[in-house]
Design a protein around this motif. Structure first.
Motif, PDB file in Angstrom:
ATOM      1  N   PHE A  72      11.072  17.508   9.484  1.00 54.72           N
ATOM      2  CA  PHE A  72      11.955  17.515   8.074  1.00 54.72           C
ATOM      3  C   PHE A  72      13.392  17.459   8.523  1.00 54.72           C
ATOM      4  CE2 PHE A  72       7.922  18.989   6.427  1.00 54.72           C
ATOM      5  CZ  PHE A  72       8.058  18.616   5.133  1.00 54.72           C
ATOM      6  N   PHE A  73      13.718  18.146   9.635  1.00 59.13           N
ATOM      7  CA  PHE A  73      15.117  17.886   9.925  1.00 59.13           C
ATOM      8  C   PHE A  73      15.591  16.647  10.123  1.00 59.13           C
ATOM      9  CE2 PHE A  73      15.597  22.507  12.394  1.00 59.13           C
ATOM     10  CZ  PHE A  73      15.604  23.022  11.034  1.00 59.13           C
ATOM     11  N   VAL A  74      14.883  15.605  10.876  1.00 59.58           N
ATOM     12  CA  VAL A  74      15.162  14.242  10.846  1.00 59.58           C
ATOM     13  C   VAL A  74      15.166  13.600   9.763  1.00 59.58           C
ATOM     14  CG1 VAL A  74      14.501  12.016  11.797  1.00 59.58           C
ATOM     15  CG2 VAL A  74      14.212  14.065  13.417  1.00 59.58           C
ATOM     16  N   LEU A  75      14.239  13.811   8.908  1.00 60.95           N
ATOM     17  CA  LEU A  75      13.902  13.094   7.452  1.00 60.95           C
ATOM     18  C   LEU A  75      15.327  13.696   6.669  1.00 60.95           C
ATOM     19  CD1 LEU A  75      12.450  11.165   5.925  1.00 60.95           C
ATOM     20  CD2 LEU A  75      11.012  12.979   5.254  1.00 60.95           C
ATOM     21  N   LEU A 258      13.233   1.581  20.007  1.00 61.75           N
ATOM     22  CA  LEU A 258      12.966   2.900  19.602  1.00 61.75           C
ATOM     23  C   LEU A 258      11.519   3.257  19.401  1.00 61.75           C
ATOM     24  CD1 LEU A 258      16.108   3.523  17.368  1.00 61.75           C
ATOM     25  CD2 LEU A 258      16.062   3.958  19.873  1.00 61.75           C
ATOM     26  N   TYR A 259      10.684   2.197  18.909  1.00 62.05           N
ATOM     27  CA  TYR A 259       9.406   2.508  18.596  1.00 62.05           C
ATOM     28  C   TYR A 259       8.449   3.421  19.548  1.00 62.05           C
ATOM     29  CZ  TYR A 259       9.879  -1.367  15.437  1.00 62.05           C
ATOM     30  OH  TYR A 259      10.286  -2.494  14.213  1.00 62.05           O
ATOM     31  N   PRO A 260       8.831   3.012  20.786  1.00 61.33           N
ATOM     32  CA  PRO A 260       7.992   3.891  21.993  1.00 61.33           C
ATOM     33  C   PRO A 260       8.331   5.501  22.009  1.00 61.33           C
ATOM     34  CG  PRO A 260       8.988   1.748  23.162  1.00 61.33           C
ATOM     35  CD  PRO A 260       9.647   1.851  21.620  1.00 61.33           C
ATOM     36  N   LEU A 261       9.367   5.750  21.276  1.00 60.15           N
ATOM     37  CA  LEU A 261       9.886   7.173  21.077  1.00 60.15           C
ATOM     38  C   LEU A 261       8.637   8.003  20.329  1.00 60.15           C
ATOM     39  CD1 LEU A 261      13.531   7.131  20.372  1.00 60.15           C
ATOM     40  CD2 LEU A 261      12.451   8.023  22.479  1.00 60.15           C
ATOM     41  N   ALA A 262       7.996   7.117  19.476  1.00 63.19           N
ATOM     42  CA  ALA A 262       7.032   7.772  18.844  1.00 63.19           C
ATOM     43  C   ALA A 262       5.583   8.072  19.484  1.00 63.19           C
ATOM     44  CB  ALA A 262       6.492   6.401  17.447  1.00 63.19           C
ATOM     45  N   VAL A 263       5.607   7.746  20.747  1.00 60.29           N
ATOM     46  CA  VAL A 263       4.343   8.116  21.487  1.00 60.29           C
ATOM     47  C   VAL A 263       4.610   9.520  22.049  1.00 60.29           C
ATOM     48  CG1 VAL A 263       3.399   7.839  23.890  1.00 60.29           C
ATOM     49  CG2 VAL A 263       4.258   5.814  22.630  1.00 60.29           C
ATOM     50  N   ILE A 264       5.908  10.107  21.610  1.00 63.89           N
ATOM     51  CA  ILE A 264       5.893  11.602  21.740  1.00 63.89           C
ATOM     52  C   ILE A 264       5.072  12.458  20.809  1.00 63.89           C
ATOM     53  CG2 ILE A 264       7.606  13.443  21.506  1.00 63.89           C
ATOM     54  CD1 ILE A 264       9.887  11.417  22.629  1.00 63.89           C
ATOM     55  N   ILE A 265       4.801  11.906  19.716  1.00 60.58           N
ATOM     56  CA  ILE A 265       4.239  12.711  18.762  1.00 60.58           C
ATOM     57  C   ILE A 265       2.839  13.013  19.150  1.00 60.58           C
ATOM     58  CG2 ILE A 265       3.418  12.770  16.220  1.00 60.58           C
ATOM     59  CD1 ILE A 265       6.459  12.661  16.786  1.00 60.58           C
ATOM     60  N   ALA A 286      12.162  15.826  18.279  1.00 58.40           N
ATOM     61  CA  ALA A 286      13.076  15.214  16.980  1.00 58.40           C
ATOM     62  C   ALA A 286      13.191  13.658  17.337  1.00 58.40           C
ATOM     63  CB  ALA A 286      14.236  15.932  17.127  1.00 58.40           C
ATOM     64  N   PHE A 287      13.400  13.577  18.670  1.00 64.22           N
ATOM     65  CA  PHE A 287      13.426  12.003  19.167  1.00 64.22           C
ATOM     66  C   PHE A 287      12.156  11.248  18.932  1.00 64.22           C
ATOM     67  CE2 PHE A 287      16.724  13.234  22.413  1.00 64.22           C
ATOM     68  CZ  PHE A 287      17.993  12.677  21.736  1.00 64.22           C
ATOM     69  N   GLY A 288      10.986  12.009  19.177  1.00 64.20           N
ATOM     70  CA  GLY A 288       9.711  11.373  18.589  1.00 64.20           C
ATOM     71  C   GLY A 288       9.731  11.044  17.218  1.00 64.20           C
ATOM     72  N   PHE A 289      10.006  11.897  16.470  1.00 66.10           N
ATOM     73  CA  PHE A 289       9.905  11.717  14.810  1.00 66.10           C
ATOM     74  C   PHE A 289      11.056  10.893  14.489  1.00 66.10           C
ATOM     75  CE2 PHE A 289       7.848  15.992  14.429  1.00 66.10           C
ATOM     76  CZ  PHE A 289       6.622  15.531  13.958  1.00 66.10           C
ATOM     77  N   THR A 290      12.140  10.462  15.356  1.00 65.95           N
ATOM     78  CA  THR A 290      13.131   9.578  15.032  1.00 65.95           C
ATOM     79  C   THR A 290      12.523   7.998  15.186  1.00 65.95           C
ATOM     80  OG1 THR A 290      14.879  10.991  15.486  1.00 65.95           O
ATOM     81  CG2 THR A 290      15.346   8.464  15.452  1.00 65.95           C
ATOM     82  N   GLY A 291      11.831   7.785  16.261  1.00 64.17           N
ATOM     83  CA  GLY A 291      11.217   6.774  16.821  1.00 64.17           C
ATOM     84  C   GLY A 291       9.998   6.148  15.643  1.00 64.17           C
ATOM     85  N   LEU A 292       9.240   7.326  15.257  1.00 61.31           N
ATOM     86  CA  LEU A 292       8.281   7.197  14.105  1.00 61.31           C
ATOM     87  C   LEU A 292       8.997   6.804  12.858  1.00 61.31           C
ATOM     88  CD1 LEU A 292       5.299   7.403  13.406  1.00 61.31           C
ATOM     89  CD2 LEU A 292       5.596   9.692  12.556  1.00 61.31           C
ATOM     90  N   LEU A 293      10.139   7.287  12.607  1.00 59.02           N
ATOM     91  CA  LEU A 293      10.854   7.148  11.108  1.00 59.02           C
ATOM     92  C   LEU A 293      11.303   5.372  11.189  1.00 59.02           C
ATOM     93  CD1 LEU A 293      12.034   7.918   8.540  1.00 59.02           C
ATOM     94  CD2 LEU A 293      13.940   8.838   9.602  1.00 59.02           C
ATOM     95  N   VAL A 294      11.812   5.197  12.500  1.00 62.56           N
ATOM     96  CA  VAL A 294      12.456   3.587  12.428  1.00 62.56           C
ATOM     97  C   VAL A 294      11.261   2.766  12.324  1.00 62.56           C
ATOM     98  CG1 VAL A 294      13.430   2.183  14.070  1.00 62.56           C
ATOM     99  CG2 VAL A 294      14.599   4.647  13.573  1.00 62.56           C
ATOM    100  N   LEU A 295      10.113   3.018  13.000  1.00 62.08           N
ATOM    101  CA  LEU A 295       9.092   2.253  12.939  1.00 62.08           C
ATOM    102  C   LEU A 295       8.581   2.067  11.506  1.00 62.08           C
ATOM    103  CD1 LEU A 295       6.604   0.760  14.558  1.00 62.08           C
ATOM    104  CD2 LEU A 295       5.653   2.858  14.756  1.00 62.08           C
TER     105      LEU A 295
END
Length: 393
Positions: A72-75, A258-265, A286-295
């Motif tokens: 929610f912070f990232v969004l 940035l997509y690989p950051l989503a692997v953090i989730i 937060a970096f993980g959710f940022t990667g997911l958001l960009v994806l």
């Protein structure tokens, strides 16, 4: 070649995502308050049937409500900066009126927020009047006994109204979920400063906040508790703002990096139990959710992404849901344990019934305490969604 993504494309799927996130938080709390708990399950797992074991293990996915706050912070950072980022990407001045911005945020946040203090007091009063075991700290769940408190002092109420909870006053009543409203509100108040530097350079703003984060990570504190708490976490909000600059083409990078950051989730369970600094844990997530958001933004036209838009109704009431669910579930815990002679059920039926109940109540209430205060422009399909956090501690 880097394409500039048009902001006019529908972003209603973000409404569905925040609705699901709020539902996740409510379900996690219901699991905590209305089921016998993981410790009992481990001790008595041999008495569970195979389907019951699979269900209990599957429901453990709802343990990570705190990490969901970072989503929610990232969004929220993305949404707040989206409009100004678009104007700046077109070479426009993007005029900013703090007065207009402040009152829009105030009108959006305060009506449901003030309402929930009354609701919390009513629910807590019923719990106290009936001397439910959750009030006397005698439930069969040690973590519930340790963490649920009932503080209704005037100082706590006033402090919470001014978003000072967990800094100078305790959270009001039993509603521990509102702890992160403090962060969200002061992130909003610091946005004009971030926008000032962002006009000059998105990268400078991000790197500067990264430097501040590292200073706090090394143990620096000014001694001003509220300032330290908020500023130390500001980067986790602003990476969403940086994602808005990427989305609008102000930051010219190949987004698939940035997509690989989503692997953090999916690694959140490991991060949650790791021994690393809590501030660093939150920033990694937060970096993980940022990667997911960009994806998701890059593939927003795909059917699977747009299907989340069908849950816009849930997103519309997600702020109300997040605010009201904790005191209602605590009241449900008191009533349930009264009826079962203080024995927690092993079935998840009560969890599901409670979640359905709070969603129905939240959806009805949002027409009274939330929607009338949202401008007509926010009621149309999203070009700039209005995101509030579903909070859990």
């Amino acid at each position: 070649m880097i394409m500039k993504l048009p902001v006019k494309k529908s972003l209603s799927f973000l409404d569905g995502l925040r609705g699901l996130a709020a539902l996740y938080v409510a379900t996690g709390h219901a699991r905590w308050l209305l089921w016998e708990g993981g410790d009992n399950f481990k001790q008595l797992s041999h008495t569970y049937s195979t389907p019951e074991k699979m269900l209990a293990i599957g429901m453990s996915v709802f343990k990570y409500g705190h990490e969901m706050v970072l989503f929610f912070f990232v969004l929220s950072g993305f949404v707040i900066h989206l409009r100004y980022s678009l104007q700046l990407s077109k070479g426009e001045q993007a005029p900013f009126s703090f007065g207009s911005y402040f009152f829009k945020r105030l009108k959006r946040i305060m009506p449901p927020y003030l309402f929930v203090f009354a609701l919390t007091f009513i629910c807590d009063s019923i719990v106290a009047h009936n001397q439910y075991s959750i009030y006397t700290h005698t439930t069969p769940l040690p973590l519930v006994n340790q963490n649920i408190v009932f503080v209704h002092s005037w100082s706590s109420l006033i402090g919470n109204i001014f978003f000072l909870q967990d800094a100078y006053v305790p959270v009001f009543g039993s509603n521990g979920s509102i702890w992160s409203l403090k962060y969200e509100w002061y992130f909003y108040m610091l946005y004009p400063v971030l926008l000032f530097f962002n006009r000059k350079s998105p990268w400078f703003t991000l790197i500067g906040l990264g430097g501040i984060f590292l200073i706090y990570l090394m143990g620096f504190h000014t001694g001003f508790v509220l300032f330290d708490q908020v500023v130390a976490c500001l980067l986790s909000w602003w990476v969403g703002g940086f994602a808005a600059d990427i989305y609008n083409g102000r930051v010219q990078i190949k987004r698939y990096f940035l997509y690989p950051l989503a692997v953090i989730i999916p690694l959140i369970p490991l991060i949650h139990t790791s021994g690393i600094n809590n501030l660093l844990k939150d920033q990694i997530v937060a970096f993980g959710f940022t990667g997911l958001l960009v994806l998701l933004l890059d593939y927003r036209d795909k059917g699977i992404v747009q299907s989340f838009g069908k849950l816009k109704w849930l997103g519309d009431c997600s702020y109300t849901l997040y605010l009201i669910h904790a005191p209602l579930l605590i009241l449900a815990n008191g009533i349930l344990l009264k009826e079962t002679n203080n024995v927690m059920p092993r079935s998840f039926v009560y969890v599901w019934l409670a979640v359905i109940g709070v969603v129905i109540i939240a959806y009805g209430l949002h027409f009274i305490v939330e929607k009338p205060f949202v401008s007509a422009a926010k009621r149309v399909p999203l070009k700039q969604p209005d995101v509030m956090p579903a909070m859990v501690k």
